[in-house]
Design a protein around this motif. Structure first.
Motif, PDB file in Angstrom:
ATOM      1  N   VAL A 112       0.846  -1.126  -0.003  1.00 53.56           N
ATOM      2  CA  VAL A 112      -0.013   0.076  -0.010  1.00 53.56           C
ATOM      3  C   VAL A 112       1.012   1.207  -0.133  1.00 53.56           C
ATOM      4  O   VAL A 112       1.960   1.416   0.462  1.00 53.56           O
ATOM      5  CB  VAL A 112      -1.042  -0.022   1.128  1.00 53.56           C
ATOM      6  N   ILE A 159      -1.339   4.417  -8.334  1.00 51.17           N
ATOM      7  CA  ILE A 159      -0.550   4.737  -7.264  1.00 51.17           C
ATOM      8  C   ILE A 159       0.718   5.164  -7.655  1.00 51.17           C
ATOM      9  O   ILE A 159       1.363   6.162  -7.083  1.00 51.17           O
ATOM     10  CB  ILE A 159      -0.349   3.407  -6.309  1.00 51.17           C
ATOM     11  N   GLN A 170      -3.916   5.636  -1.364  1.00 48.72           N
ATOM     12  CA  GLN A 170      -4.421   4.127  -2.087  1.00 48.72           C
ATOM     13  C   GLN A 170      -5.977   4.073  -2.492  1.00 48.72           C
ATOM     14  O   GLN A 170      -7.037   4.315  -1.571  1.00 48.72           O
ATOM     15  CB  GLN A 170      -4.186   3.041  -0.851  1.00 48.72           C
TER      16      GLN A 170
END
Length: 512
Positions: free
Chosen positions: A10, A39, A172
């Protein structure tokens, strides 16, 4: 040679793999860190369009980019959340994958979202509420510089690396955590390696103990195609020890690693089922609900010592903990001293179960106190290992009938990987409320460093508030020293501790 395809956890992008990838390449392998959509800056996208399936497709694209005719084995490496897209991709390209490496992460199951692997229990519950409310298009903000420990131990990560990790962290997308992982089962044929980061709370020995408990669901970990490595570092080995991680990955790709011992008739007895090291009377057990009583001959009522097993222990473990030789041995030793010994089962099957286990213990203690053969006003509680956190409730304004609290090789603060930041189960923070309650603590000299640190913190806090703490040291003892490489000082230490507990129970008590 191999092609390593690596997927980060993450908030983190491909940048975390730079040093590890460079070392793999220097060793003659190819290495590709997958930039995850939404991301990694290389693949921007609106959060509403990003879910776990998006990241599975990212990994599949990396697999398909490897020339089939190159003859190179593909090794997929998933760290933290990254194991979810790795498994999803491996399941759809199983024939192309030589090995999957689980890097300090759990074992995701079909139909379960990555949300279940969020370590922080409070945050996980909050996210679950958002999922139930249908909020699937938002993002989870990355941790601040001093918040990374909520996601795993930062042991070994230098200050410069931690600052860079924070600076490059990205939100995230919630869909990556809420969308269930879907597996057909094809990935089960792919060899796997688990790389455990011991400073994050779990090593090979702990996993072997879980297998030894006999839960059938864990038998898969003992299959021949499953290997393990252990690194003495925290949750981000690609930042704390990239050279050691690269070496482990190369060895894993070669099929090396530790293999767990299966449970079976031909296997040696696991530590928790080995004989108790003291000679104790063979008293029968008297089962009362989830409590077993061992009552000495003679008139009563008598003081009682209640022994609380550690954990977590898988729900499918057989025999149940209250039947283990160590717990039974302690209870019979108490009976040999004229006390009623009691063992009980509680439902600490997972780190998230401490509240439930606390309720089970409180109910079990009341069962013991209600027995006519027990002096309800003279009770001692004795905790082991992971149940050490459960001493919190009894240290906080202890009832008058609790005459002593004891603990053997306890865990006395939540470990980093347990996700219990802010939890009420933190004995060192409440020992100043114990008043005159005597505490007898058996301390293992060869305890795991992470657990030993929690004991040291408790001892310091107890000293600061002048608590009635008695330390009984077993200098050469390991965690579970009664049956795990029991040193010669084990027997005198057990006798000493038991007699101290009995003395606290029998002050002013006249045996009949």
């Amino acid at each position: 040679m191999q092609v390593f395809i690596m997927v980060s956890g993450v908030f983190t992008g491909a940048h975390v793999w730079q040093e590890t990838a460079a070392r793999l390449v220097a060793a003659g392998s190819a290495a590709h860190a997958v930039p995850l959509t939404g991301i990694d800056p290389a693949r921007p996208a609106r959060p509403a369009h990003v879910g776990l399936e998006t990241h599975i497709e990212d990994v599949i694209a990396a697999i398909d980019a490897v020339d089939v005719t190159s003859g190179r084995d593909i090794v997929l490496v998933g760290h933290d959340y990254g194991i979810h897209p790795v498994l999803g991709a491996a399941d759809r390209r199983a024939e192309r994958i030589a090995r999957v490496v689980y890097l300090d992460c759990g074992m995701p199951q079909n139909g379960v979202p990555a949300l279940a692997a969020v370590p922080d229990q409070v945050l996980r519950a909050q996210l679950a509420e958002r999922a139930e409310a249908g909020e699937r298009e938002g993002v989870l903000a990355p941790p601040a510089h001093d918040e990374w420990e909520r996601w795993g131990s930062t042991a070994g990560v230098g200050e410069a690396a931690l600052k860079r990790l924070t600076a490059l962290a990205a939100p995230q997308p919630l869909g990556t955590l809420f969308q269930p992982l879907r597996l057909t089962g094809a990935v089960s044929a792919v060899p796997v390696t688990g790389v455990l980061c011991a400073r994050n709370g779990a090593g090979i020995a702990q996993v072997q103990r879980l297998v030894d408990f006999g839960d059938p669901a864990l038998a898969v970990l003992t299959e021949p195609q499953v290997t393990f490595f252990e690194l003495p570092t925290g949750h981000w080995p690609m930042l704390s020890c990239p050279a050691a991680l690269a070496d482990v990955l190369l060895r894993a790709a070669a099929g090396e690693g530790h293999r767990l011992r299966p449970v079976g008739d031909d296997a040696p007895a696991p530590a928790h089922l080995r004989p108790f090291p003291l000679a104790v009377p063979e008293l029968p057990r008297d089962r009362q609900g989830h409590v077993d009583l061992y009552v000495p001959d003679g008139e009563g009522p008598r003081p009682a010592v209640v022994f609380v097993h550690g954990g977590p222990v898988p729900a499918g473990a057989r025999p149940r903990p209250r039947e283990w030789p160590t717990l039974v041995g302690y209870a019979r030793l108490a009976a040999a001293e004229g006390m009623v010994g009691a063992t009980l089962d509680h439902r600490l099957h997972d780190i998230a179960d401490y509240e439930r286990a606390a309720a089970d213990i409180a109910a079990g203690v009341e069962l013991v106190r209600a027995d006519a053969r027990v002096d309800a006003d003279r009770i001692a509680l004795w905790f082991f290992s992971g149940s050490g956190l459960l001493t919190t409730d009894w240290l906080t304004q202890p009832p008058a009938w609790l005459r002593c609290l004891a603990a053997s090789y306890p865990v006395l603060a939540p470990l980093p990987a347990w996700g219990m930041a802010g939890s009420r189960f933190h004995p060192a923070k409440v020992v100043d409320q114990a008043g005159s309650l005597p505490v007898v603590l058996l301390r293992a000299g060869r305890e795991a460093p992470e657990i030993a640190a929690t004991v040291d913190a408790f001892v310091t806090a107890a000293d600061d508030c002048a608590a009635r703490l008695e330390l009984v040291d077993v200098p050469n003892g390991h965690h579970g020293f009664e049956t795990l490489n029991a040193p010669e000082e084990t027997v005198p230490a057990l006798h000493h501790a038991m007699r101290s507990v009995v003395a606290h129970l029998t002050v002013g008590f006249h045996r009949r």
